[in-house]
Design an enzyme around this catalytic site. Structure first.
Site, short mmCIF file in Angstrom:
data_model
loop_
_atom_site.label_atom_id
_atom_site.label_comp_id
_atom_site.label_asym_id
_atom_site.label_seq_id
_atom_site.Cartn_x
_atom_site.Cartn_y
_atom_site.Cartn_z
N ASN A 154 0.80 -1.23 0.00
CA ASN A 154 0.00 0.00 0.00
C ASN A 154 0.83 1.27 0.00
O ASN A 154 0.34 2.32 -0.38
CB ASN A 154 -0.95 0.01 1.20
CG ASN A 154 -0.28 -0.35 2.50
OD1 ASN A 154 0.37 -1.38 2.61
ND2 ASN A 154 -0.42 0.51 3.48
N GLN A 182 -4.94 -3.92 -2.05
CA GLN A 182 -4.43 -2.91 -2.98
C GLN A 182 -4.28 -3.47 -4.40
O GLN A 182 -3.77 -2.77 -5.28
CB GLN A 182 -3.08 -2.37 -2.49
CG GLN A 182 -3.15 -1.64 -1.16
CD GLN A 182 -3.82 -0.26 -1.27
OE1 GLN A 182 -4.04 0.25 -2.38
NE2 GLN A 182 -4.14 0.34 -0.14
N SER A 202 -11.32 -5.29 0.12
CA SER A 202 -12.03 -4.18 0.77
C SER A 202 -12.67 -3.28 -0.29
O SER A 202 -11.98 -2.85 -1.22
CB SER A 202 -11.06 -3.37 1.61
OG SER A 202 -11.73 -2.36 2.31
N THR A 240 -26.39 -8.79 11.26
CA THR A 240 -27.17 -8.46 10.07
C THR A 240 -26.26 -7.79 9.04
O THR A 240 -25.47 -6.91 9.37
CB THR A 240 -28.34 -7.53 10.44
OG1 THR A 240 -29.14 -8.23 11.40
CG2 THR A 240 -29.19 -7.18 9.23
N CYS A 328 -3.30 5.20 7.42
CA CYS A 328 -3.57 4.86 8.82
C CYS A 328 -2.49 5.40 9.72
O CYS A 328 -2.73 5.67 10.88
CB CYS A 328 -3.64 3.35 8.97
SG CYS A 328 -4.37 2.55 7.57
#
Ligand code: PLP
Length: 396
Positions: A154, A182, A202, A240, A328
């Site tokens: 990344n 990535q 993701s 859920t 991050c």
């Protein structure tokens, strides 16, 4: 808002319009729970399963091998912790091999497991950020149970040889996990070619929503659940479902896969223009990583004598979003562990900027960024005592 240039697509991507259109009915009229048997539930269930089929198709998996979750950090934790918890501390295969350049969701999870008594080997990388597969072969021991590597880094964009790693893992009867966060939407990802047992995805890296991910678990492989609860996701991931996130992810991955080759060529041309101009027009700059094994969207460049954070903040005031290290860690000023692992040069680790281009990047964005960078770097260097020293030392 005035026009902004967004060169931080590796941190996250904006949600594309087609995805918004796809999810809109499920935000407004179609509000059923996919586990309900009535009409409202069945409509939503059908859409969730269609999304599962799209995610599976994009990575050449079977829909039954796709489990939706909240993000890739969850997916990565599920694999490492789920594998290890399933073994028990004293079980024979309690050794994981990973790399020194993983995302914190692997790196810190592996470190936490080490504290709990498991064994972890972190493979080193060379000065270009590449792995040496002999190091991997040498690291394999009797008790090695899992290899976990990223497909694409990344911070520097390097593509790792996951197919070769998959073969090595297979030959030694070791399970193989790939963090493909990535890679998906940027290069072809095929779980069968890779020969992996687990693979993490993701949605927000390919113009889907934040807070939704998918984990590929090869049929027959078992991971212990992180969560206990209901029967959702075949009892493997209770709670859920994030219905709109999942439906949006299906649309986003379908579009990203269809456009992959044409977008890769277009974006690589822009990225190369940015990189070539910066290197030619701004002195003491260098590409960090390996330009011959890189995704088309990313360029990491170091600007000697200046702090990456200073560049980021100045560019931000000029309307340009970039990052230092990974998003991050951009709020803590520790040097990037990736660049540090590459050659241990703290100056370079502190002076590099990641430019990650995407779907909405244009040639005008690139040219404006280069011009702005020229001014920014010369301004910041004019305040830099180390630059001053360097110039004086090199005067004749
Ligand atoms: N793995 C890699 C390689 C990443 O780049 C990221 C996010 O930047 C993640 C995992 C975590 O993804 P998520 O934000 O979905 O938890």
């Amino acid at each position: 808002m005035t026009h902004r240039i967004y060169f931080d697509n590796s941190a996250t991507t904006p949600v594309r319009k087609e995805v918004v259109d796809e999810i809109m009915p499920f935000l407004t009229e179609l509000g059923g729970n996919p586990s309900s048997r009535h009409y409202e539930g069945r409509v939503v269930r059908t859409a969730v399963e269609a999304a599962r089929a799209k995610v599976a198709a994009a990575i050449n998996a079977d829909p039954s091998e796709i489990y939706f979750n909240s993000c890739a950090s969850e997916g990565n934790n599920t694999v490492l912790r789920g594998y290890m918890m399933g073994l028990g501390k004293n079980a024979k295969k309690n050794h994981i091999i990973t790399t020194a350049v993983e995302h914190p969701s692997i790196f810190n999870t592996a470190a936490a497991l080490e504290k709990e008594g498991f064994e972890v080997t972190y493979l080193p990388v060379d000065e270009k950020g590449n792995l040496n597969l002999d190091d991997l072969r040498k690291a394999i021991k009797e008790n090695t149970g899992l290899i976990s590597t990223m497909f694409v880094n990344n911070e520097i964009g390097n593509i790792y040889p996951v197919e070769e790693i998959g073969k090595i893992a297979h030959d030694h009867n070791i399970l193989f996990h790939v963090d493909a966060v990535q890679a998906v939407g940027k290069i072809h990802v095929d779980v069968k070619k890779i020969g992996c047992d687990f693979l993490t995805v993701s949605a927000h890296k390919f113009y889907g929503l934040k807070g939704v991910g998918a984990l590929f678990v090869k049929r027959g492989r078992v991971l212990k659940n992180l969560l206990t609860g209901g029967h959702q996701e075949k009892g493997k991931r209770p709670g859920t479902e994030n219905v709109v996130g999942i439906i949006g992810m299906g649309k986003a991955i379908e579009l990203a896969t269809a456009e992959l080759d044409s977008e890769a060529t277009r974006i690589a041309t822009l990225r190369d223009r940015l990189e070539q101009r910066v290197l030619a027009e701004i002195p003491y700059t260098r590409v960090v990583g390996d330009p011959s094994h890189r995704v088309p969207t990313l360029s990491n460049i170091s600007f000697r004598f200046v702090e990456g954070e200073g560049i980021l903040l100045k560019l931000d005031t000029e309307g340009i979003a970039v990052s230092t290290g990974s998003a991050c860690s951009s709020s803590d000023l520790k040097a990037s562990h990736v660049i540090t692992a590459m050659h241990g040069d703290p100056e370079e680790a502190h002076s590099s900027i990641r430019f990650s281009l995407g779907k909405y990047s244009t040639v005008e964005d690139v040219d404006y960024t280069v011009e702005t960078l020229k001014n920014t770097i010369s301004l910041l260097r004019s305040f830099s005592p180390i630059y001053d020293e360097f110039v004086n030392a090199n005067k004749h």
